[in-house]
Design a protein around this motif. Structure first.
Motif, mmCIF file in Angstrom:
data_model
loop_
_atom_site.group_PDB
_atom_site.id
_atom_site.type_symbol
_atom_site.label_atom_id
_atom_site.label_comp_id
_atom_site.label_asym_id
_atom_site.label_seq_id
_atom_site.Cartn_x
_atom_site.Cartn_y
_atom_site.Cartn_z
ATOM 1 N N PHE A 54 0.791 -1.231 0.000
ATOM 2 C CA PHE A 54 0.000 0.000 0.000
ATOM 3 C C PHE A 54 0.830 1.291 0.000
ATOM 4 N N GLU A 55 2.129 1.205 -0.133
ATOM 5 C CA GLU A 55 2.939 2.411 -0.021
ATOM 6 C C GLU A 55 2.577 3.450 -1.079
ATOM 7 N N THR A 56 2.311 3.004 -2.316
ATOM 8 C CA THR A 56 1.963 3.967 -3.362
ATOM 9 C C THR A 56 0.600 4.598 -3.099
ATOM 10 N N VAL A 57 -0.312 3.861 -2.473
ATOM 11 C CA VAL A 57 -1.618 4.417 -2.118
ATOM 12 C C VAL A 57 -1.444 5.521 -1.073
ATOM 13 N N TYR A 58 -0.620 5.247 -0.067
ATOM 14 C CA TYR A 58 -0.379 6.238 0.980
ATOM 15 C C TYR A 58 0.310 7.475 0.404
ATOM 16 N N GLU A 59 1.236 7.284 -0.526
ATOM 17 C CA GLU A 59 1.903 8.425 -1.163
ATOM 18 C C GLU A 59 0.886 9.287 -1.907
ATOM 19 N N ASP A 60 -0.088 8.656 -2.566
ATOM 20 C CA ASP A 60 -1.117 9.407 -3.284
ATOM 21 C C ASP A 60 -1.992 10.188 -2.305
ATOM 22 N N VAL A 61 -2.320 9.568 -1.172
ATOM 23 C CA VAL A 61 -3.116 10.261 -0.142
ATOM 24 C C VAL A 61 -2.368 11.491 0.361
ATOM 25 N N LYS A 62 -1.093 11.344 0.662
ATOM 26 C CA LYS A 62 -0.302 12.480 1.145
ATOM 27 C C LYS A 62 -0.211 13.577 0.090
ATOM 28 N N ASP A 63 -0.016 13.175 -1.164
ATOM 29 C CA ASP A 63 0.092 14.152 -2.246
ATOM 30 C C ASP A 63 -1.219 14.908 -2.446
ATOM 31 N N LEU A 64 -2.336 14.189 -2.426
ATOM 32 C CA LEU A 64 -3.641 14.834 -2.561
ATOM 33 C C LEU A 64 -3.906 15.783 -1.395
ATOM 34 N N TYR A 65 -3.615 15.327 -0.186
ATOM 35 C CA TYR A 65 -3.842 16.163 0.994
ATOM 36 C C TYR A 65 -3.039 17.461 0.902
ATOM 37 N N ARG A 66 -1.788 17.343 0.463
ATOM 38 C CA ARG A 66 -0.923 18.522 0.333
ATOM 39 C C ARG A 66 -1.493 19.499 -0.700
#
Length: 442
Positions: free
Chosen positions: A414-426
């Motif tokens: 799930f690391e790429t999913v979490y990276e997408d969440v962080k990027d969207l949040y930012r």
């Protein structure tokens, strides 16, 4: 539905549900809509009848496969690593209270035609056949370098800048050969291809450290693998974040069509129309299926769900991950195998669910691209193959307040999913995601 919200979210995939929960906890008034009558979107967990309806419309499952209620089959199976970002989100938001996990029995990797257990510690790695005799002291030096690295102490850097120097340069510095690089980059850092070697080394080194820390925690719990999996399938993850959002007054509407994305005269997002009702908000978040004119295709993912009557011969366990590095199969991308069973409450006793995934590299038969993985599974009772497009947003969304997530990739984590969440949040908030532990509710 005819009212004003802070954020409207379209689709109940894991990315969207994580953001729904996080934003609701931060005090945002959230409306969450899905055209389907179930949670999860592309990463839903299906019972047996739903699985057949999804892949073979108009057909029914053979009676010998058992009852519907005994199956919770993931369309996109992924394992969680104990120290990864998603697990931290589960803990800090207290969503973990809604879930129960089971440890994955083993993680393995293909090397020169044989299957080997992926070492759980640096010491185990140095005794593994995956690292050659002459490479062992060099690998030990590399692992000690990572263990001792301190960003604020240049003496620990050995002249390397992990934020600027490529991983290829780091490998060269420690004289690590192709076999050792493959073990580190694909079995530990879980990279899908070798493009990571040209990127700054920080990404890979952080992944190796995360793997080592997760494996150490697993060893403390007398487990052979750092991976865990939620009982009853991944479909419970989006639902758990949905419960969190609901606790903070988030509104969910399933089985609700989205007929129009309403925009203001200047092109910015204004609302969503479903039938004759319009919900208004300043921000919309959604998966690519809701914004087909705002995404571009970046490739295709091949996935195969296989029903087995016995465990994978090389694993002989109730659950397993097997990585087939690209170099071992003559491909440009790795192939991933996940295998689950009754122990994870996703199928009845005497049944195993193996899933195979990779990036498509040809326009030919999808099965041919994953043939090397299918051969490892043993006899296959039923197989369901998909070949899906992968999308990414055309724009970052900051100009029109339309924020689109990425499609799920072929990796088994799930690391790429979490990276997408962080990027969207930012992009949405203009600040980095800082996890604040939520006070448990009664």
């Amino acid at each position: 539905m005819d009212e004003e919200y802070d954020v409207i979210i379209l689709g109940t995939g894991l990315t969207e549900c994580m953001l729904s929960g996080i934003l609701a906890v931060e005090g945002k008034k959230v409306l969450h809509i899905d055209r389907n009558d179930f949670y999860g979107g592309e990463c839903a967990s299906l019972n047996l009848t739903q699985l057949y309806q999804h892949f073979r419309p108009g057909t029914t499952p053979p009676t010998e496969l058992g009852r519907d209620r005994d199956y919770n089959i993931d369309l996109i199976p992924k394992f969680l690593m104990e120290g990864e970002g998603l697990v931290k989100v589960l803990v800090y938001t207290d969503v973990i209270r809604y879930l129960e996990f089971n440890a994955i029995a083993t993680s393995m990797v293909l090397c020169q035609g044989s299957i080997y257990k992926v070492p759980s510690t640096a010491a185990e790695a140095l005794s593994s056949s995956l690292v050659g005799l002459m490479q062992k002291p060099r690998a030990r030096t590399f692992f000690n370098f990572l263990k001792n690295w301190n960003q604020d102490d240049p003496k620990t850097h050995e002249g390397l800048d992990l934020n600027r120097d490529s991983m290829a340069k780091v490998y060269a510095y420690f004289s690590l050969n192709e076999d050792t690089q493959e073990f580190i980059g694909h079995a530990m850092a879980l990279h899908l291809d070798d493009k990571y070697k040209e990127r700054p080394a920080r990404e890979t080194c952080d992944r190796v450290i995360m793997y080592a820390n997760s494996a150490a925690r697993a060893m403390e719990g007398k487990r052979d693998s750092p991976y865990i999996y939620p009982l009853y399938g991944l479909g419970d993850l989006p639902q758990a974040f949905a419960r969190l959002s609901a606790v903070y007054a988030g509104t969910f509407m399933l089985n609700t069509p989205v007929d129009e994305i309403v925009c203001a005269d200047d092109g910015s997002f204004a609302g969503v129309r479903s039938g004759d009702q319009v919900a208004r908000a300043k921000i919309v978040i959604g998966d690519p299926s809701y914004f087909q004119d705002r995404v571009r295709k970046t490739g295709r993912v091949i996935r195969a769900i296989c029903l087995l009557r016995s465990p994978i011969p090389s694993a002989k366990a109730d659950s397993a991950q097997i990585i087939l590095p690209q170099r071992q199969t003559g491909r440009e991308h790795d192939i991933y195998i996940t295998c689950l069973s009754e122990a994870q409450k996703i199928c009845p006793k005497g049944c195993w669910i193996a899933s195979v995934s990779t990036i498509a590299e040809t326009t030919g038969d999808a099965k041919n691209e994953i043939a090397a993985a299918l051969k490892l599974l043993g006899p296959i009772e039923q197989i369901f193959v998909s070949d899906s497009d992968v999308f990414e947003p055309l724009a970052d969304g900051t100009k029109n307040s339309v924020f689109v997530s990425r499609s799920y990739d072929a990796t088994s984590h799930f690391e790429t999913v979490y990276e997408d969440v962080k990027d969207l949040y930012r992009r949405i908030t203009g600040k980095d995601l800082v996890l604040q532990k939520r006070q448990p509710t009664a």
